[in-house]
Structure formats: structure tokens, C-alpha cells
Design an enzyme around this catalytic site. Structure first.
Site, PDB file in Angstrom:
ATOM      1  N   ASP A 190       0.818  -1.217  -0.117  1.00  0.00           N
ATOM      2  CA  ASP A 190      -0.071   0.165   0.009  1.00  0.00           C
ATOM      3  C   ASP A 190       0.745   1.306   0.268  1.00  0.00           C
ATOM      4  O   ASP A 190       2.030   1.101   0.313  1.00  0.00           O
ATOM      5  CB  ASP A 190      -0.968  -0.017   1.328  1.00  0.00           C
ATOM      6  CG  ASP A 190      -2.164   0.754   0.954  1.00  0.00           C
ATOM      7  OD1 ASP A 190      -2.423   1.398  -0.106  1.00  0.00           O
ATOM      8  OD2 ASP A 190      -2.725   1.272   2.183  1.00  0.00           O
ATOM      9  N   HIS A 244       2.282   3.699  -8.845  1.00  0.00           N
ATOM     10  CA  HIS A 244       2.153   1.883  -9.239  1.00  0.00           C
ATOM     11  C   HIS A 244       3.439   1.625  -9.830  1.00  0.00           C
ATOM     12  O   HIS A 244       3.790   0.401  -9.729  1.00  0.00           O
ATOM     13  CB  HIS A 244       0.780   1.926  -9.902  1.00  0.00           C
ATOM     14  CG  HIS A 244      -0.297   2.336  -9.137  1.00  0.00           C
ATOM     15  ND1 HIS A 244      -0.744   1.999  -7.766  1.00  0.00           N
ATOM     16  CD2 HIS A 244      -1.503   2.922  -9.457  1.00  0.00           C
ATOM     17  CE1 HIS A 244      -1.750   2.373  -7.402  1.00  0.00           C
ATOM     18  NE2 HIS A 244      -2.407   3.156  -8.456  1.00  0.00           N
ATOM     19  N   LEU A 250      11.296 -20.705  -4.594  1.00  0.00           N
ATOM     20  CA  LEU A 250      10.133 -19.624  -3.958  1.00  0.00           C
ATOM     21  C   LEU A 250       8.772 -19.676  -4.765  1.00  0.00           C
ATOM     22  O   LEU A 250       8.917 -19.671  -5.911  1.00  0.00           O
ATOM     23  CB  LEU A 250      10.511 -18.334  -3.825  1.00  0.00           C
ATOM     24  CG  LEU A 250      10.035 -17.217  -3.043  1.00  0.00           C
ATOM     25  CD1 LEU A 250      10.883 -16.316  -2.177  1.00  0.00           C
ATOM     26  CD2 LEU A 250       8.875 -16.227  -4.104  1.00  0.00           C
TER      27      LEU A 250
HETATM   28  C1  IPE Z   1      -5.328  -2.931  -0.026  1.00  0.00           C
HETATM   29  O1  IPE Z   1      -5.156  -1.494  -0.399  1.00  0.00           O
HETATM   30  C2  IPE Z   1      -5.267  -3.630  -1.738  1.00  0.00           C
HETATM   31  C3  IPE Z   1      -4.065  -3.574  -2.260  1.00  0.00           C
HETATM   32  C4  IPE Z   1      -2.882  -3.355  -1.684  1.00  0.00           C
HETATM   33  C5  IPE Z   1      -3.978  -4.162  -3.450  1.00  0.00           C
HETATM   34  P1  IPE Z   1      -6.259  -0.382  -0.718  1.00  0.00           P
HETATM   35  O2  IPE Z   1      -5.407   0.740  -0.471  1.00  0.00           O
HETATM   36  O3  IPE Z   1      -7.156  -0.764  -1.582  1.00  0.00           O
HETATM   37  O4  IPE Z   1      -7.039  -0.501   0.684  1.00  0.00           O
HETATM   38  P2  IPE Z   1      -8.042   0.568   1.576  1.00  0.00           P
HETATM   39  O5  IPE Z   1      -8.889   1.048   0.740  1.00  0.00           O
HETATM   40  O6  IPE Z   1      -6.827   1.522   1.987  1.00  0.00           O
HETATM   41  O7  IPE Z   1      -8.690  -0.458   2.638  1.00  0.00           O
HETATM   42  C1  IPE Z   2      -1.581   0.176  -3.284  1.00  0.00           C
HETATM   43  O1  IPE Z   2      -1.210   1.913  -3.320  1.00  0.00           O
HETATM   44  C2  IPE Z   2      -1.759  -0.335  -4.555  1.00  0.00           C
HETATM   45  C3  IPE Z   2      -3.146  -0.747  -4.900  1.00  0.00           C
HETATM   46  C4  IPE Z   2      -4.135  -0.772  -3.976  1.00  0.00           C
HETATM   47  C5  IPE Z   2      -3.767  -1.182  -6.306  1.00  0.00           C
HETATM   48  P1  IPE Z   2      -2.706   2.609  -3.259  1.00  0.00           P
HETATM   49  O2  IPE Z   2      -2.899   3.023  -4.733  1.00  0.00           O
HETATM   50  O3  IPE Z   2      -3.570   2.264  -2.532  1.00  0.00           O
HETATM   51  O4  IPE Z   2      -1.811   3.989  -2.601  1.00  0.00           O
HETATM   52  P2  IPE Z   2      -2.379   4.946  -1.377  1.00  0.00           P
HETATM   53  O5  IPE Z   2      -3.146   3.923  -0.277  1.00  0.00           O
HETATM   54  O6  IPE Z   2      -3.507   5.683  -2.196  1.00  0.00           O
HETATM   55  O7  IPE Z   2      -1.505   5.800  -1.030  1.00  0.00           O
HETATM   56 MG    MG Z   3      -4.149   2.320  -0.482  1.00  0.00          MG
END
Ligand code: IPE
Ligand code: IPE
Ligand code: MG
Length: 230
Positions: A14, A31, A125
Site C-alpha cells: 500500500d 504504481h 520460492l
Molecule cells: C489494499 O489496499 C489492496 C491492495 C494493496 C492491492 P487499498 O489501498 O485498496 O485498501 P484501503 O482502501 O486503504 O482499505
Molecule cells: C497500493 O497503493 C496499490 C493498490 C491498492 C492497487 P494505493 O494506490 O492504495 O496507494 P494509496 O493508499 O492511495 O497511497
Molecule cells: Mg491504498
């Protein structure tokens, strides 16, 4: 290095969006940066002796993001399979997909099937990519399957469920890491992580590196797992 290494580490990657916003970049740049990070991360876990690594890359709820961002994430998966598959295969890494294939484009389904097929006999792995994955969706799938198979209620037990999860071929995670400071599971491996250790760090996913991995593994080695015992 510590001696108590988790067999299976699962990561909620995240913070890509915040990493980009802090730099006035588009979220998709975050990303991209987070995805470029992957070969090093995989290598580092492999060197540490971890045998199973699972990465949460796209949740069943992530479809609610703007179309532009969803497309960028879909393209990144395709691109990274294209550019990283050979390297992963050379490093004896087996790739499996966790998630709902229905809903993904045919192109993506084919790319995933190819990666799984080419790497299926690799043994160093197992890298599981949770993509279009949701724990609740996974359990709904299990319930549907149990009903289709006419399994008697009295014969339903934990094993019957575990054997029908996307993760049926891999052990439960010992350690779940979440980056970027949120203290929640966001529908990740809700059945499988019943007795996992959790590790939360404020580090944003694109910044996560070898040193942070060492810190997480060090912290894990100090945990006392009890599984309900005294
Ligand atoms: C969880 O992250 C999903 C992934 C890392 C793929 P999100 O950013 O989607 O989760 P929330 O919305 O903060 O709970
Ligand atoms: C995690 O990063 C990637 C996915 C959930 C696909 P985020 O896109 O959720 O990043 P934040 O949480 O907005 O910083
Ligand atoms: Mg996120």
C-alpha cells in the site's frame, strides 16, 4: 540474520498513490515505481530463506477507482509479466495467481496462465500474485463449490474449505506485512491469516527495501506464536 524465518510472507503493498501525490505525480507513477521494486523485493525474501511470498496487487474493491487508474494497474500487470517473467523463471521462482479470473481481460488471463505454466516446476520460492483478489469473494466461491459438490453439512470442516480456496496449494501466511501506515486487512486472506502475525510499517510501498524487510523479519523472530495455547 535471525534463525526464526517465516515460511510464508504475505504483503499488502500500500501507499503507491501517496508516494506519487507527495511528488506531484500521477497516481499511476506511484504504481509504476512500486512495481519496478518487485524483483529486488522477491530476491531479498528469497535470500532470507522465505519459501512463499504473496503480494496483494489488486483487490476486488479496487475496481471502484477511476477508470484511468484501473487501466494503468491492468497494463502494469501485463507489462511486468512481460518484462519480469524470464528473470523470475531463471531464478527458479514459481508463479501462481490468487483471485477471480472472471472479470479480468482475456489478455490478462492468458498472460497469467502462461506465467503459471512456464514456472510450474520451479522450487526455490512460490510467488503468489493476488490480483482481483478479495477474501470474501474467495469464500463465496468456496461455498458455491461445496453446494455444487453436494457435500453433506456434517462433512464440512476446515480442510474442506482450505482445499477449495485460491490458495489451496500454499500454506497459510506466517507473517502479513502492510506498508503505508493503515492498520487494516482490506479483505486480504481473511481465512488464511487467522493465526498470522501482522507487521505494520509507515514506509510507502515504493520506498520499501531490503533494510525494511530485515526489520520486519527481525520483529517476526521475536514474536511468540500461541495458537490459543496457554
Ligand atoms: C489494499 O489496499 C489492496 C491492495 C494493496 C492491492 P487499498 O489501498 O485498496 O485498501 P484501503 O482502501 O486503504 O482499505
Ligand atoms: C497500493 O497503493 C496499490 C493498490 C491498492 C492497487 P494505493 O494506490 O492504495 O496507494 P494509496 O493508499 O492511495 O497511497
Ligand atoms: Mg491504498
Amino acid at each position: 540474520m535471525n534463525s526464526n524465518i517465516p515460511n510464508h510472507v504475505a504483503i499488502i503493498m500500500d501507499g503507491n498513490g501517496r508516494w506519487a501525490s507527495m511528488r506531484d505525480l500521477e497516481r499511476s507513477e506511484g504504481h509504476k515505481k512500486g512495481t519496478e521494486n518487485l524483483p529486488k523485493i522477491v530476491e531479498s525474501f528469497k535470500e532470507s530463506g522465505v519459501r512463499y511470498l504473496t503480494l496483494y496487487a489488486f483487490s476486488t474493491e479496487n475496481w471502484t477507482r477511476p477508470q484511468r487508474e484501473v487501466s494503468a494497474l491492468m497494463n502494469l500487470l501485463l507489462e511486468s509479466i512481460g518484462s519480469q517473467l524470464e528473470h523470475l523463471h531463471k531464478n527458479n521462482i514459481k508463479i501462481i495467481h490468487l483471485g477471480d479470473k472472471v472479470g479480468l481481460s482475456v489478455k490478462i488471463q492468458k498472460a497469467i496462465a502462461k506465467a503459471e505454466k512456464i514456472t510450474k516446476n520451479n522450487t526455490d520460492l512460490t510467488l503468489s500474485i493476488a490480483f482481483n483478489y478479495g477474501g470474501r469473494n474467495e469464500l463465496i466461491g468456496v461455498i458455491k463449490q461445496i453446494i455444487k459438490e453436494n457435500i453433506e453439512p456434517d462433512n464440512i470442516n476446515e480442510q474442506v474449505i482450505s482445499e477449495r480456496l485460491y490458495s489451496k496449494s500454499i500454506p497459510d501466511p506466517d507473517l502479513v506485512i502492510r506498508t503505508a501506515g493503515e492498520i487494516r486487512t482490506s479483505n486480504f486472506l481473511i481465512w488464511q491469516s487467522a493465526y498470522s502475525e501482522y507487521y505494520f510499517t509507515d514506509v510507502l510501498w515504493p520506498d520499501f527495501n531490503k533494510e525494511h524487510i530485515a526489520e520486519a523479519l527481525e520483529e517476526y523472530s521475536k514474536r511468540r506464536r500461541k495458537y490459543g495455547s496457554s
